[in-house]
Design a protein around this motif. Structure first.
Motif, PDB file in Angstrom:
ATOM      1  N   GLU A 101       0.826  -1.209   0.000  1.00 39.73           N
ATOM      2  CA  GLU A 101       0.000   0.000   0.000  1.00 39.73           C
ATOM      3  C   GLU A 101       0.858   1.256   0.000  1.00 39.73           C
ATOM      4  OE1 GLU A 101      -2.909  -0.085   3.138  1.00 39.73           O
ATOM      5  OE2 GLU A 101      -3.727  -1.994   2.440  1.00 39.73           O
ATOM      6  N   LYS A 102       1.952   1.248   0.773  1.00 37.97           N
ATOM      7  CA  LYS A 102       2.868   2.393   0.810  1.00 37.97           C
ATOM      8  C   LYS A 102       3.475   2.628  -0.567  1.00 37.97           C
ATOM      9  CE  LYS A 102       4.394   2.138   5.637  1.00 37.97           C
ATOM     10  NZ  LYS A 102       5.553   1.853   6.501  1.00 37.97           N
ATOM     11  N   GLN A 103       3.902   1.543  -1.214  1.00 34.80           N
ATOM     12  CA  GLN A 103       4.502   1.658  -2.547  1.00 34.80           C
ATOM     13  C   GLN A 103       3.475   2.172  -3.551  1.00 34.80           C
ATOM     14  OE1 GLN A 103       6.108  -2.213  -3.362  1.00 34.80           O
ATOM     15  NE2 GLN A 103       7.902  -1.917  -2.048  1.00 34.80           N
ATOM     16  N   ASP A 104       2.265   1.642  -3.492  1.00 36.12           N
ATOM     17  CA  ASP A 104       1.203   2.081  -4.400  1.00 36.12           C
ATOM     18  C   ASP A 104       0.881   3.557  -4.171  1.00 36.12           C
ATOM     19  OD1 ASP A 104       1.104  -0.467  -5.416  1.00 36.12           O
ATOM     20  OD2 ASP A 104      -0.789  -1.014  -4.425  1.00 36.12           O
TER      21      ASP A 104
ATOM     22  N   ALA B 160       2.867   5.842  -2.858  1.00 40.21           N
ATOM     23  CA  ALA B 160       4.006   6.647  -3.306  1.00 40.21           C
ATOM     24  C   ALA B 160       4.016   6.748  -4.829  1.00 40.21           C
ATOM     25  CB  ALA B 160       5.312   6.048  -2.804  1.00 40.21           C
ATOM     26  N   ALA B 161       3.698   5.669  -5.509  1.00 43.35           N
ATOM     27  CA  ALA B 161       3.662   5.676  -6.973  1.00 43.35           C
ATOM     28  C   ALA B 161       2.557   6.603  -7.472  1.00 43.35           C
ATOM     29  CB  ALA B 161       3.452   4.263  -7.509  1.00 43.35           C
ATOM     30  N   ASN B 162       1.407   6.591  -6.824  1.00 37.61           N
ATOM     31  CA  ASN B 162       0.295   7.470  -7.210  1.00 37.61           C
ATOM     32  C   ASN B 162       0.621   8.932  -6.939  1.00 37.61           C
ATOM     33  OD1 ASN B 162      -1.287   5.359  -8.101  1.00 37.61           O
ATOM     34  ND2 ASN B 162      -2.370   5.134  -6.147  1.00 37.61           N
ATOM     35  N   ASP B 163       1.341   9.199  -5.853  1.00 32.88           N
ATOM     36  CA  ASP B 163       1.726  10.566  -5.524  1.00 32.88           C
ATOM     37  C   ASP B 163       2.732  11.122  -6.532  1.00 32.88           C
ATOM     38  OD1 ASP B 163       0.077  10.496  -3.348  1.00 32.88           O
ATOM     39  OD2 ASP B 163       1.677  10.172  -1.879  1.00 32.88           O
TER      40      ASP B 163
END
Length: 137
Positions: free
Chosen positions: A117-120, A122-125
């Motif tokens: 979730e953190k990676q997702d 960060a990728a969306n941000d």
């Protein structure tokens, strides 16, 4: 482990003489009211009560029921008894190993999901918003 699967067989052999015949109505059963309640319990509860932490587990069950009945925060209300139950299970890990391993696996999976979730997030941000705006035109 071989202890847990063999235990229900031993319990069943002890219980069979007291069981009513299939033709006998339930009301004539010699089972006490407390035993009747336990008879309908889930396998997890029966397993937990079959080990050295029965009393602590019953205390935990009572705490959870009371919290639910009073609509209280179960985690806050029962945190101490939950910690005692975990400690007891750790000290009887030979019996409770299947539960402890499942708990450890669940914790590992939760960590993996949080990281994902953190990676997702960060990728969306980091994605520019321009492509989505141009699709709207």
């Amino acid at each position: 482990m071989s202890t847990a699967p063999n235990q229900p067989e031993n319990l069943q052999s002890d219980v069979k003489p007291a069981d009513p015949s299939p033709d006998q109505p339930a009301s004539e059963s010699p089972v006490q009211p407390e035993e009747e309640e336990e008879e309908g319990e889930c396998g997890f509860c029966l397993f937990m009560k079959g080990g050295g932490c029965k009393d602590t587990f019953v205390d935990w069950e009572n705490c959870v029921k009371e919290a639910e009945d009073k609509k209280e925060d179960l985690v806050e209300k029962c945190s101490q008894i939950t910690a005692r139950l975990k400690q007891c299970m750790d000290s009887h890990s030979d019996y409770y190993a299947p539960i402890l391993m499942a708990e450890k696996h669940a914790e590992e999976q939760a960590v993996i999901e949080l990281e994902k979730e953190k990676q997702d997030s960060a990728a969306n941000d980091n994605q520019p918003e321009a492509p989505s705006q141009s699709n709207q035109k």
